[in-house]
Design an enzyme around this catalytic site. Structure first.
Site: not given
Length: 192
Positions: A75, A90-91, A119-121, A140
């Site tokens: 990300n 995300s994804g 993003s999950s982060e 990242h």
């Protein structure tokens, strides 16, 4: 959003809502008006953030070509005015991003603009931006050799690759944390 843009949004929204109130039945006015104001605010933010969006997409494409974003991993975010950030979704493959895919979030985790899932982060990005006012962007990614060193528990602060130490400085290995959890930002605390 800066105060000048906020004033423009308020002024235009007030006029649009005034016109809508006379054209729509009361039960539809509130939802339609709110949606219109949100879309207008997003359109203005997208215009303001056009250069940042372009930079994120260019960097993501380059890193994807280098193999640093395998699959849909990794990300990128950039700090935006008013404790907000622009972040990749995300994804989605970072090699196929479009400007409209990027999401604007506030530092409380609320999506302000964008149709995709962030993003999950995102928690990691918020944490870094809150604790390091000097950080303007975060990448990242998973470069193959860096990932190999990390998986082996070898910090890049050891003089194994002198070029890495000269260019990047020491790169510590952060303890494992389950992706997308509060563990991730907490594992970074000693290194921020």
């Amino acid at each position: 959003m800066d105060s000048n843009m906020e004033e423009i949004v308020r002024r235009v929204s007030k006029e649009v809502l005034s016109r809508l109130s006379s054209a729509l039945p009361p039960d539809r006015f509130e939802d339609t008006g709110k949606l219109l104001v949100e879309n207008l605010a997003c359109a203005l933010r997208r215009e303001r953030d056009r250069k940042s969006r372009s930079s994120v997409i260019e960097a993501a494409g380059h890193l994807y070509e280098l193999g640093f974003f395998p699959g849909t991993s990794g990300n990128i975010s950039t700090r935006q005015p008013g404790d907000t950030m622009l972040i990749t979704p995300s994804g989605v493959s970072k090699g196929e991003l479009r400007p409209e895919d990027l999401i604007i979030m506030d530092f409380s985790g609320n999506v302000l603009c964008g149709d995709r899932r962030p993003s999950s982060e995102a928690k990691m990005h918020f944490f870094i931006y809150r604790h390091r006012r000097d950080v303007q962007s975060i990448v990242h990614c998973h470069p193959p050799f860096g990932t190999g060193f990390a998986a082996a528990g070898i910090s890049l602060s050891m003089p194994v690759l002198p070029e890495a130490i000269m260019i990047l400085g020491p790169v510590p290995v952060v303890p494992y944390a389950t992706p997308g959890t509060r563990e991730v930002p907490e594992s970074l605390r000693p290194y921020i």
